[in-house]
Design a protein around this motif. Structure first.
Motif, PDB file in Angstrom:
ATOM      1  N   TYR A   1       3.795  -0.044   3.503  1.00  0.00           N
ATOM      2  CA  TYR A   1       3.103  -0.872   4.048  1.00  0.00           C
ATOM      3  C   TYR A   1       2.823  -2.196   3.633  1.00  0.00           C
ATOM      4  CZ  TYR A   1       1.458   3.119   6.810  1.00  0.00           C
ATOM      5  OH  TYR A   1       2.015   4.082   7.462  1.00  0.00           O
TER       6      TYR A   1
ATOM      7  N   ALA B   1      -1.672  13.423   9.909  1.00  0.00           N
ATOM      8  CA  ALA B   1      -3.010  12.554  10.286  1.00  0.00           C
ATOM      9  C   ALA B   1      -3.088  11.178  10.691  1.00  0.00           C
ATOM     10  CB  ALA B   1      -3.921  12.690   9.380  1.00  0.00           C
ATOM     11  N   GLY B   2      -3.703  10.486  11.677  1.00  0.00           N
ATOM     12  CA  GLY B   2      -4.155   9.311  11.638  1.00  0.00           C
ATOM     13  C   GLY B   2      -2.683   8.377  11.869  1.00  0.00           C
ATOM     14  N   SER B   3      -1.822   7.748  11.321  1.00  0.00           N
ATOM     15  CA  SER B   3      -0.528   6.980  11.801  1.00  0.00           C
ATOM     16  C   SER B   3      -0.157   7.254  12.402  1.00  0.00           C
ATOM     17  CB  SER B   3      -1.041   5.424  11.133  1.00  0.00           C
ATOM     18  OG  SER B   3      -0.323   6.054   9.699  1.00  0.00           O
ATOM     19  N   ILE B   4       0.500   8.518  11.501  1.00  0.00           N
ATOM     20  CA  ILE B   4       1.701   9.095  11.227  1.00  0.00           C
ATOM     21  C   ILE B   4       1.961   9.917  12.619  1.00  0.00           C
ATOM     22  CG2 ILE B   4       1.721  11.007  10.404  1.00  0.00           C
ATOM     23  CD1 ILE B   4       3.930  11.304   8.520  1.00  0.00           C
TER      24      ILE B   4
ATOM     25  N   ARG C   1       1.344  11.058   2.033  1.00  0.00           N
ATOM     26  CA  ARG C   1       0.801  12.531   3.029  1.00  0.00           C
ATOM     27  C   ARG C   1       1.104  13.538   3.225  1.00  0.00           C
ATOM     28  NH1 ARG C   1      -0.855   9.507   7.652  1.00  0.00           N
ATOM     29  NH2 ARG C   1       0.408   7.019   7.110  1.00  0.00           N
TER      30      ARG C   1
ATOM     31  N   GLU D   1       0.874  -1.605   0.204  1.00  0.00           N
ATOM     32  CA  GLU D   1      -0.155   0.049  -0.332  1.00  0.00           C
ATOM     33  C   GLU D   1       1.019   1.538  -0.113  1.00  0.00           C
ATOM     34  OE1 GLU D   1      -2.737  -0.039   2.834  1.00  0.00           O
ATOM     35  OE2 GLU D   1      -3.703  -2.156   1.977  1.00  0.00           O
TER      36      GLU D   1
ATOM     37  N   ASP E   1      -4.255  13.106   2.979  1.00  0.00           N
ATOM     38  CA  ASP E   1      -2.977  11.768   2.589  1.00  0.00           C
ATOM     39  C   ASP E   1      -4.660  11.286   1.486  1.00  0.00           C
ATOM     40  OD1 ASP E   1      -5.033  10.004   4.619  1.00  0.00           O
ATOM     41  OD2 ASP E   1      -3.492  10.666   5.760  1.00  0.00           O
ATOM     42  N   PHE E   2      -3.358   9.844   1.131  1.00  0.00           N
ATOM     43  CA  PHE E   2      -4.268   8.714   0.803  1.00  0.00           C
ATOM     44  C   PHE E   2      -3.276   8.186   0.306  1.00  0.00           C
ATOM     45  CE2 PHE E   2      -1.562   8.987  -3.251  1.00  0.00           C
ATOM     46  CZ  PHE E   2      -1.416  10.163  -3.596  1.00  0.00           C
ATOM     47  N   LYS E   3      -3.734   6.609  -0.243  1.00  0.00           N
ATOM     48  CA  LYS E   3      -2.811   5.711   0.207  1.00  0.00           C
ATOM     49  C   LYS E   3      -3.473   4.543  -1.710  1.00  0.00           C
ATOM     50  CE  LYS E   3      -5.314   2.074   0.284  1.00  0.00           C
ATOM     51  NZ  LYS E   3      -5.857  -0.084  -0.874  1.00  0.00           N
TER      52      LYS E   3
ATOM     53  N   ASP F   1     -12.756   6.661   0.677  1.00  0.00           N
ATOM     54  CA  ASP F   1     -12.323   5.180   1.118  1.00  0.00           C
ATOM     55  C   ASP F   1     -10.971   5.221   1.658  1.00  0.00           C
ATOM     56  OD1 ASP F   1     -14.557   4.308   1.502  1.00  0.00           O
ATOM     57  OD2 ASP F   1     -14.407   2.515   1.003  1.00  0.00           O
ATOM     58  N   SER F   2     -10.689   5.652   0.472  1.00  0.00           N
ATOM     59  CA  SER F   2      -8.651   5.500   0.695  1.00  0.00           C
ATOM     60  C   SER F   2      -8.111   6.555   0.362  1.00  0.00           C
ATOM     61  CB  SER F   2      -8.377   4.886  -0.711  1.00  0.00           C
ATOM     62  OG  SER F   2      -8.504   5.009  -1.899  1.00  0.00           O
TER      63      SER F   2
ATOM     64  N   ARG G   1     -14.585   5.150  10.620  1.00  0.00           N
ATOM     65  CA  ARG G   1     -13.969   5.048  11.769  1.00  0.00           C
ATOM     66  C   ARG G   1     -13.904   4.832  13.211  1.00  0.00           C
ATOM     67  NH1 ARG G   1      -9.747   6.341   7.298  1.00  0.00           N
ATOM     68  NH2 ARG G   1      -9.125   4.320   6.052  1.00  0.00           N
TER      69      ARG G   1
ATOM     70  N   VAL H   1       1.104   4.874   0.291  1.00  0.00           N
ATOM     71  CA  VAL H   1       0.464   6.240   1.160  1.00  0.00           C
ATOM     72  C   VAL H   1       1.559   7.707   0.525  1.00  0.00           C
ATOM     73  CG1 VAL H   1       0.041   6.713   3.054  1.00  0.00           C
ATOM     74  CG2 VAL H   1      -0.377   4.961   2.683  1.00  0.00           C
TER      75      VAL H   1
ATOM     76  N   ARG I   1      -7.709  10.212   2.745  1.00  0.00           N
ATOM     77  CA  ARG I   1      -7.940  11.749   3.725  1.00  0.00           C
ATOM     78  C   ARG I   1      -8.606  13.048   3.189  1.00  0.00           C
ATOM     79  NH1 ARG I   1      -5.020   9.035   7.925  1.00  0.00           N
ATOM     80  NH2 ARG I   1      -6.330   7.871   8.938  1.00  0.00           N
TER      81      ARG I   1
ATOM     82  N   ASP J   1      -1.522  -4.995   7.836  1.00  0.00           N
ATOM     83  CA  ASP J   1      -0.045  -4.294   7.111  1.00  0.00           C
ATOM     84  C   ASP J   1       0.664  -3.690   7.336  1.00  0.00           C
ATOM     85  OD1 ASP J   1      -2.614  -5.011   5.120  1.00  0.00           O
ATOM     86  OD2 ASP J   1      -3.432  -3.514   4.949  1.00  0.00           O
TER      87      ASP J   1
HETATM   88  P1  TMP Z   1      -3.406   5.992   8.395  1.00  0.00           P
HETATM   89  O1  TMP Z   1      -3.334   7.014   8.657  1.00  0.00           O
HETATM   90  O2  TMP Z   1      -4.524   5.246   9.170  1.00  0.00           O
HETATM   91  O3  TMP Z   1      -1.745   5.232   7.731  1.00  0.00           O
HETATM   92  O4  TMP Z   1      -3.223   6.153   6.634  1.00  0.00           O
HETATM   93  C1  TMP Z   1      -3.180   6.431   5.774  1.00  0.00           C
HETATM   94  C2  TMP Z   1      -4.434   6.801   4.725  1.00  0.00           C
HETATM   95  O5  TMP Z   1      -4.657   5.494   3.787  1.00  0.00           O
HETATM   96  C3  TMP Z   1      -5.846   7.381   4.714  1.00  0.00           C
HETATM   97  O6  TMP Z   1      -5.452   8.427   3.558  1.00  0.00           O
HETATM   98  C4  TMP Z   1      -6.675   5.735   4.787  1.00  0.00           C
HETATM   99  C5  TMP Z   1      -5.703   4.968   3.889  1.00  0.00           C
HETATM  100  N1  TMP Z   1      -6.114   3.698   4.074  1.00  0.00           N
HETATM  101  C6  TMP Z   1      -6.377   2.804   3.504  1.00  0.00           C
HETATM  102  O7  TMP Z   1      -6.630   3.001   2.300  1.00  0.00           O
HETATM  103  N2  TMP Z   1      -6.365   1.676   3.690  1.00  0.00           N
HETATM  104  C7  TMP Z   1      -6.606   1.200   4.786  1.00  0.00           C
HETATM  105  O8  TMP Z   1      -5.879  -0.085   4.955  1.00  0.00           O
HETATM  106  C8  TMP Z   1      -5.451   1.941   5.788  1.00  0.00           C
HETATM  107  C9  TMP Z   1      -4.592   1.983   7.192  1.00  0.00           C
HETATM  108  C10 TMP Z   1      -4.713   3.133   5.366  1.00  0.00           C
END
Ligand code: TMP
Length: 253
Positions: free
Chosen positions: A121, A98-101, A94, A90, A175-177, A200-201, A219, A92, A203, A129
């Motif tokens: 990831y 936000a989120g995990s970072i 940014r 995956e 951000d996006f994935k 879905d993928s 979420r 990503v 922010r 992941d």
């Molecule tokens: P994160 O901050 O949770 O790592 O997510 C970073 C970006 O990736 C956010 O825009 C959401 C997206 N994402 C997915 O599309 N699928 C996933 O399984 C996860 C964890 C994040």
């Protein structure tokens, strides 16, 4: 007509055999999951919206010369795509923390990053992941050095395009994935953007109010997810302004 053969079923989409070799049909479900499917729901109309939105973004990318798997939308929930070999990462990008970072590095959500940051990831639900480095990716053979360079370049081009499109409708791309796949023409291999690009993928934050217009609404239990996605689609002009409730066949076909 017999139903097409199912090739793969994921959390939010199903892939069926396509009408021609090298093609697949991608079907968007209404299922929403988060935290590796610990949290689940069905959001009526989400699949219809994501099919539309992913079509819009992938078409835009194709038009500016960023290759994607997207060929055409078939109907409300399905699109025709090129079959690719998905790289198990995956990717990503940014722009804002936000989120995990934010969690991992203790950076307050909303802090602009000094430059776009690209992360990888390893796609493995059983492992949740995990974040991996270039060292892992090359050592374990998921991609080579050339692929790494190409993936970063592709991800940054997607970021530039998506940031501009979203800014045009008053939305900040936080951000996006993306997922990236390989397509072969004989011996020649190229990388293309695959899977989907949708709220879905990504922010997506309203630039004025900061309102979240993406899957964080689900979420974090912040309200109605379909309403948030409808707002994104409305601003981008992929919904008629007087649209009836979601999931009903009133979207322009
Ligand atoms: P994160 O901050 O949770 O790592 O997510 C970073 C970006 O990736 C956010 O825009 C959401 C997206 N994402 C997915 O599309 N699928 C996933 O399984 C996860 C964890 C994040």
């Amino acid at each position: 007509m017999a139903r097409r053969k199912k090739v793969y079923e994921g959390k939010a989409k199903i892939l069926y055999e396509g009408p021609e070799p090298g093609t697949l049909v991608q079907y968007f479900k209404d299922d929403a999951t988060a935290f590796n499917a610990e949290k689940k729901d069905v959001i009526e109309g989400k699949g219809v919206l994501n099919n539309r939105l992913s079509e819009y973004f992938m078409n835009g990318l194709n038009n500016i010369g960023v290759p994607t798997h997207f060929i055409k939308r078939i109907n409300m929930r399905e699109q025709l795509i090129r079959a690719v070999e998905i790289i198990p990462l995956e990717v990503v990008v940014r722009n804002v923390a936000a989120g995990s970072i934010s969690k991992r590095l203790g950076i307050e959500e909303g802090t602009p990053l000094p430059r776009p940051i690209v992360e990888f990831y390893y796609k493995d639900d059983a492992l949740g992941d995990p974040l991996v480095t270039e060292e892992h990716i090359i050592a374990f053979g998921w991609a080579n050095q050339q692929d790494m360079d190409d993936m970063v370049a592709l991800a940054l081009r997607v970021n530039d395009f998506m940031s501009g499109v979203m800014m045009g409708v008053g939305i900040k791309l936080v951000d996006f994935k993306i997922e990236i796949g390989r397509i072969w023409d004989g011996d020649f291999m190229r990388l293309v953007v695959a899977d989907e690009i949708s709220p879905d993928s990504c922010r997506l934050w309203d630039m004025e109010t900061g309102q979240k217009l993406d899957k964080d609404v689900f979420r974090r239990d912040l309200g109605n997810l379909a309403d948030a996605y409808t707002e994104v689609a409305r601003r981008l002009g992929v919904l008629p302004t007087n649209s009836a409730p979601l999931g009903k066949p009133t979207l322009i076909n």
